[in-house]
Design an enzyme around this catalytic site. Structure first.
Site, PDB file in Angstrom:
ATOM      1  N   LYS A  33       8.262   2.794  38.867  1.00 25.18           N
ATOM      2  CA  LYS A  33       9.614   3.190  39.294  1.00 25.18           C
ATOM      3  C   LYS A  33       9.861   2.775  40.739  1.00 25.18           C
ATOM      4  CE  LYS A  33       7.792   7.917  39.848  1.00 25.18           C
ATOM      5  NZ  LYS A  33       8.035   8.405  41.200  1.00 25.18           N
ATOM      6  N   ARG A  36      10.642  20.984  38.372  1.00 25.85           N
ATOM      7  CA  ARG A  36      11.485  19.853  38.761  1.00 25.85           C
ATOM      8  C   ARG A  36      12.169  19.318  37.514  1.00 25.85           C
ATOM      9  NH1 ARG A  36       8.627  14.586  41.477  1.00 25.85           N
ATOM     10  NH2 ARG A  36       7.905  14.475  39.326  1.00 25.85           N
ATOM     11  N   TYR A  42      15.744   2.629  73.831  1.00 25.96           N
ATOM     12  CA  TYR A  42      16.788   3.651  73.758  1.00 25.96           C
ATOM     13  C   TYR A  42      16.278   4.986  74.272  1.00 25.96           C
ATOM     14  CZ  TYR A  42      19.928   0.758  70.981  1.00 25.96           C
ATOM     15  OH  TYR A  42      20.769  -0.219  70.549  1.00 25.96           O
ATOM     16  N   MET A  92      16.747  -0.458  65.473  1.00 27.54           N
ATOM     17  CA  MET A  92      17.152  -0.861  64.124  1.00 27.54           C
ATOM     18  C   MET A  92      16.482  -2.146  63.660  1.00 27.54           C
ATOM     19  SD  MET A  92      20.993  -1.304  62.597  1.00 27.54           S
ATOM     20  CE  MET A  92      21.475   0.345  63.098  1.00 27.54           C
TER      21      MET A  92
END
Lengths: 366, 366
Positions: free
Chosen positions: A39, A136, A258, A306
């Site tokens: 998956k 779940r 940053y 980023m």
């Protein structure tokens, strides 16, 4: 489409080691079968490539989360004339005709799923999921009581496997595993003669009581350690490298990145690599993660941004730290579990977050 | 390819609000131009769609990180007969002929970049990046001193913009912004008559001293608050909804999810949604994040797993919490910044991590 020269990150995926990891797990399972959970694009590595590789290695039972994933993988197999069973863990709800058309096996997770399947496709194979402690997906303990009283709800169904899922299998000391095993065995009495499946990657290492007819490893196939705290019995499958775009001589006093979170205290060199959190290299590695360049550990300094990450390469010989040089970010020298530790998460999330701007190289021979 | 019925997550991207956010920023810039940063797939939202929408709104200067991104977007524009400038922040290194062939403007980040560009494409436009405090990419202060002494290094270059980047612009109280502004102005004396660009999203809100000729917003376009601590002047652009696959009545005592981290103390109901960390819904939201269902806040209980997340829906009217119902995960009611806060990161990382299994709906009219 990607120009290898212009790529700022290179992701090498070793399909030979993937198949070898699967063989290794299979050989430890006695007579039980070994499936594969692929998956989420085979945990980010590419499900189309993975299903072909593992199918050719002998795997015949594949598990995905969503119907869309199953539809895609059926087409991949059919394009190369391979056959295998594809199971849909998310269940049959909202499926329309897709399960039937693409020969997919749904996992029935609720009494509603059972009723739906019995009404629409009583002959087609389906799995039944009994929840034994995840809360779940799967039939709850009260659902199991209802089935005991009303066995007609499952009568005539073509059951492929009765399955359950372990919540804490990587912790071999918890009593939770034995509790879940006991609940599973109890539930199995409702399904005499049916095949059963419980163990995920770590479950395979809990002993043969957990094997039943089929194991469903995912993480271990992709190099995540199924036995945390002990040596990793699996091989690393991926190598991620980031390309240096610029090297900067720095002098005190200066901050990096940053938020100016890193203060440079000594004269040194900073290398800026063209990989950032948009590539799945997590921002939580800021001032914590590290890479390797020329065998030298190079710590991340400042915040991961980023598209860029800055490394302190002061201790690397100058001729090795130049624009174009590759810093190892994940791989045999820095296993995915170590990167996850530094980032405060698990290897699974590191793998499934791997981005789409990398040049991807699939290694299919040694 | 995705069947809307079988999708377990729906991501709606409002292109009208995207354009409106751009207009809003543009109108606050007096006579300066407003560009758009659309790297990393326009922060995960889809760069191809974004460049067309913003180009039609009047934007003419676009910024991406990598050459591959620029090549792709040039093709997108050309397919619909639109024109705009596309700037490559990562620079011209390793480009081969791609920049020239696709009419891309590189940002020159180092003396080596300047020399390369002057040798290969002296007539073609390029930006020059002066680092004023990020220590990431760009000419360092010592490089600027060299240029002062050796002006022939830039003589004859066709400079589009001289740019720099603010490290702490979202913090209007730090002296770092004024320091960077001062360094930038000093560096600009080397480039008389050249156009200049400094402000990112938050920089636009620091006042007109920061405007120069062009602002380069990214985050604010996509709904991230450029003025943290004050009301968000931007509109939310995305809405992410997760579909309920199963609802479970629970009774004491029971745990939920991997590692059994959540203990159920009271009778209630748990809804399992088909969205997990493989979809970019971060694992760090485990036992911390929340959604909204029918106007009711529903907390995440247990760990976010790869494809599934469990919410406590005990306080939601029973008829609203059923398989197929949608829980709002991000959107106007839960801004992306709030999700990021709960996850311990920034909105930027939430957006760039948005996964590829969602059904994506692009809203292009009100």
């Amino acid at each position: 489409m990607k120009d290898p020269n212009s790529s700022a990150g290179i992701l090498t995926i070793d399909m030979v080691e993937l198949a070898r990891n699967w063989q290794r797990l299979k050989s430890s399972l006695n007579n039980a079968d070994c499936g594969a959970v692929i998956k989420a694009e085979a945990y980010g590595l590419g499900a189309g490539r993975a299903i072909i590789q593992l199918c050719q290695a002998g795997c015949k039972e594949f598990f995905v989360a969503l119907i869309d994933e199953g539809v895609y993988l059926r087409k991949v197999l059919s394009d190369v004339s391979l056959e295998a069973n594809i199971h849909i863990l998310g269940g049959p709800m909202f499926a329309g005709q897709a399960l039937e058309e693409h020969n997919l096996i749904p996992v029935l997770n609720s009494l509603e799923d059972l009723a739906l399947w019995k009404r629409k496709h009583p002959q087609a194979p389906a799995d039944i999921h009994v929840d034994t402690g995840m809360a779940r997906l799967g039939l709850s303990p009260s659902d199991v009581v209802i089935l005991q009283k009303e066995p007609q709800r499952i009568k005539g169904l073509n059951i492929a496997y009765v399955i359950s899922h372990l919540a804490c299998s990587e912790d071999s000391k918890t009593t939770m595993n034995a509790d879940q095993l006991k609940s599973f065995r109890q539930a199995l009495t409702l399904f005499p003669g049916c095949k059963a499946s419980l163990a995920n990657s770590s479950g395979i290492f809990l002993g043969d009581k957990y094997f039943f007819n089929l194991a469903r490893p995912g993480a271990a196939l992709y190099g995540i350690n199924p036995t945390p705290g002990k040596p990793n019995p699996m091989s690393q499958v991926i190598k991620l490298q980031g390309k240096i775009l610029q090297v900067r001589e720095v002098n005190v006093p200066q901050t990096v990145g940053y938020g100016a979170t890193h203060q440079i205290k000594e004269k040194g060199r900073i290398a800026t690599v063209g990989v950032g959190y948009a590539d799945g290299y997590p921002r939580s590695l800021s001032n914590k993660g590290f890479g390797f360049l020329g065998g030298v550990r190079v710590p991340i300094v400042g915040r991961v941004s980023m598209d860029l990450t800055t490394f302190d390469v002061s201790n690397v010989p100058k001729q090795l730290a130049h624009p174009g040089a590759l810093i190892d970010l994940i791989g045999p020298i820095i296993p995915v579990d170590d990167v996850a530790d530094a980032a405060g998460t698990i290897g699974y999330e590191i793998l499934t977050s791997l981005g789409h701007r990398y040049q991807r190289i699939y290694k299919t021979s040694n």
